[in-house]
Design a protein around this motif. Structure first.
Motif, PDB file in Angstrom:
ATOM      1  N   GLN A 277       2.086   1.882  -3.536  1.00 18.49           N
ATOM      2  CA  GLN A 277       1.284   2.185  -4.213  1.00 18.49           C
ATOM      3  C   GLN A 277       1.271   4.037  -4.057  1.00 18.49           C
ATOM      4  O   GLN A 277       0.797   4.424  -5.356  1.00 18.49           O
ATOM      5  CB  GLN A 277      -0.244   1.360  -3.939  1.00 18.49           C
ATOM      6  CG  GLN A 277      -1.092   1.980  -5.282  1.00 18.49           C
ATOM      7  CD  GLN A 277      -2.314   1.388  -4.970  1.00 18.49           C
ATOM      8  OE1 GLN A 277      -2.557   0.281  -3.879  1.00 18.49           O
ATOM      9  NE2 GLN A 277      -3.626   1.546  -5.439  1.00 18.49           N
ATOM     10  N   ILE A 278       0.934   3.905  -2.952  1.00 17.95           N
ATOM     11  CA  ILE A 278       1.089   6.010  -3.167  1.00 17.95           C
ATOM     12  C   ILE A 278       2.393   6.573  -3.027  1.00 17.95           C
ATOM     13  O   ILE A 278       1.795   8.013  -3.758  1.00 17.95           O
ATOM     14  CB  ILE A 278       0.591   5.766  -0.961  1.00 17.95           C
ATOM     15  CG1 ILE A 278      -0.960   5.187  -0.739  1.00 17.95           C
ATOM     16  CG2 ILE A 278       0.762   7.485  -0.800  1.00 17.95           C
ATOM     17  CD1 ILE A 278      -1.391   5.409   0.882  1.00 17.95           C
TER      18      ILE A 278
ATOM     19  N   ALA B 143       4.158   6.242  -5.129  1.00 14.73           N
ATOM     20  CA  ALA B 143       3.991   5.436  -6.916  1.00 14.73           C
ATOM     21  C   ALA B 143       2.898   6.528  -7.450  1.00 14.73           C
ATOM     22  O   ALA B 143       3.393   7.114  -8.660  1.00 14.73           O
ATOM     23  CB  ALA B 143       4.030   4.270  -7.551  1.00 14.73           C
ATOM     24  N   GLU B 144       1.910   6.601  -6.949  1.00 19.10           N
ATOM     25  CA  GLU B 144       0.617   7.656  -7.419  1.00 19.10           C
ATOM     26  C   GLU B 144       1.694   9.407  -7.301  1.00 19.10           C
ATOM     27  O   GLU B 144       0.998  10.047  -7.923  1.00 19.10           O
ATOM     28  CB  GLU B 144      -0.283   7.144  -6.643  1.00 19.10           C
ATOM     29  CG  GLU B 144      -0.894   6.353  -6.746  1.00 19.10           C
ATOM     30  CD  GLU B 144      -2.104   5.259  -6.166  1.00 19.10           C
ATOM     31  OE1 GLU B 144      -2.851   6.468  -4.900  1.00 19.10           O
ATOM     32  OE2 GLU B 144      -2.770   4.916  -6.164  1.00 19.10           O
ATOM     33  N   LYS B 145       2.055   9.942  -6.711  1.00 20.17           N
ATOM     34  CA  LYS B 145       2.791  10.680  -5.771  1.00 20.17           C
ATOM     35  C   LYS B 145       3.534  10.871  -6.448  1.00 20.17           C
ATOM     36  O   LYS B 145       3.881  12.322  -7.349  1.00 20.17           O
ATOM     37  CB  LYS B 145       2.923  10.831  -4.764  1.00 20.17           C
ATOM     38  CG  LYS B 145       1.915  10.786  -3.550  1.00 20.17           C
ATOM     39  CD  LYS B 145       2.535  10.762  -1.715  1.00 20.17           C
ATOM     40  CE  LYS B 145       1.403  11.481  -0.705  1.00 20.17           C
ATOM     41  NZ  LYS B 145       2.224  11.370  -0.063  1.00 20.17           N
TER      42      LYS B 145
ATOM     43  N   LYS C 211       3.771  10.203  -9.636  1.00 21.46           N
ATOM     44  CA  LYS C 211       3.208  10.344 -11.612  1.00 21.46           C
ATOM     45  C   LYS C 211       2.535  10.812 -11.374  1.00 21.46           C
ATOM     46  O   LYS C 211       2.914  12.049 -12.366  1.00 21.46           O
ATOM     47  CB  LYS C 211       2.195   8.852 -10.959  1.00 21.46           C
ATOM     48  CG  LYS C 211       1.295   8.938 -12.385  1.00 21.46           C
ATOM     49  CD  LYS C 211       0.479   7.673 -12.606  1.00 21.46           C
ATOM     50  CE  LYS C 211       0.013   7.598 -14.001  1.00 21.46           C
ATOM     51  NZ  LYS C 211      -0.295   8.904 -14.732  1.00 21.46           N
ATOM     52  N   GLY C 212       2.112  11.064 -10.247  1.00 16.09           N
ATOM     53  CA  GLY C 212       1.356  12.979 -10.348  1.00 16.09           C
ATOM     54  C   GLY C 212       2.284  14.117 -10.467  1.00 16.09           C
ATOM     55  O   GLY C 212       1.712  15.906 -10.907  1.00 16.09           O
TER      56      GLY C 212
ATOM     57  N   ASP D 267       3.801  14.359 -13.865  1.00 18.17           N
ATOM     58  CA  ASP D 267       2.641  14.535 -14.948  1.00 18.17           C
ATOM     59  C   ASP D 267       2.036  15.885 -14.925  1.00 18.17           C
ATOM     60  O   ASP D 267       1.960  16.605 -16.049  1.00 18.17           O
ATOM     61  CB  ASP D 267       1.360  14.209 -14.864  1.00 18.17           C
ATOM     62  CG  ASP D 267       1.571  12.580 -15.211  1.00 18.17           C
ATOM     63  OD1 ASP D 267       1.701  12.103 -15.436  1.00 18.17           O
ATOM     64  OD2 ASP D 267       0.502  11.826 -14.435  1.00 18.17           O
TER      65      ASP D 267
ATOM     66  N   LYS E 100       0.445  -1.091  -0.458  1.00 21.97           N
ATOM     67  CA  LYS E 100      -0.291   0.160  -0.006  1.00 21.97           C
ATOM     68  C   LYS E 100       1.403   1.349   0.056  1.00 21.97           C
ATOM     69  O   LYS E 100       0.665   2.592  -0.751  1.00 21.97           O
ATOM     70  CB  LYS E 100      -0.821  -0.139   1.730  1.00 21.97           C
ATOM     71  CG  LYS E 100      -1.705   1.441   1.507  1.00 21.97           C
ATOM     72  CD  LYS E 100      -2.974   1.073   2.528  1.00 21.97           C
ATOM     73  CE  LYS E 100      -3.787   2.441   2.630  1.00 21.97           C
ATOM     74  NZ  LYS E 100      -5.169   1.860   3.384  1.00 21.97           N
TER      75      LYS E 100
END
Length: 68
Positions: free
Chosen positions: A54-55, A57-59, A61-62, A65, A51
């Motif tokens: 994942q968090i 990786a999302e940060k 990516k954001g 981006d 978890k």
């Protein structure tokens, strides 16, 4: 064998063999005293580890981006 050597404020100084390390006092039982032998069990929680990854990786990516 882990032995509580002493307490220094909010920290417990733990003796392990010929080495010592600090452990937050709140992690020990309230009735723990100097000289007590404590048992330490450490394990990895694969669900929480995944978890956190994942968090992160999302940060990332954001972040990347928003840089384009």
């Amino acid at each position: 064998m882990f032995i509580v050597d002493r307490f220094e404020g909010d920290w417990a100084v733990i003796e392990y063999g010929r080495k010592t390390f600090n452990l937050p006092r709140f992690l020990l039982p309230q009735d723990c005293r100097e000289g007590d032998v404590i048992l330490i069990n450490i394990s990895v929680d694969p669900t929480l580890t995944a978890k956190r990854k994942q968090i992160a990786a999302e940060k990332l990516k954001g972040f990347f981006d928003s840089q384009t």
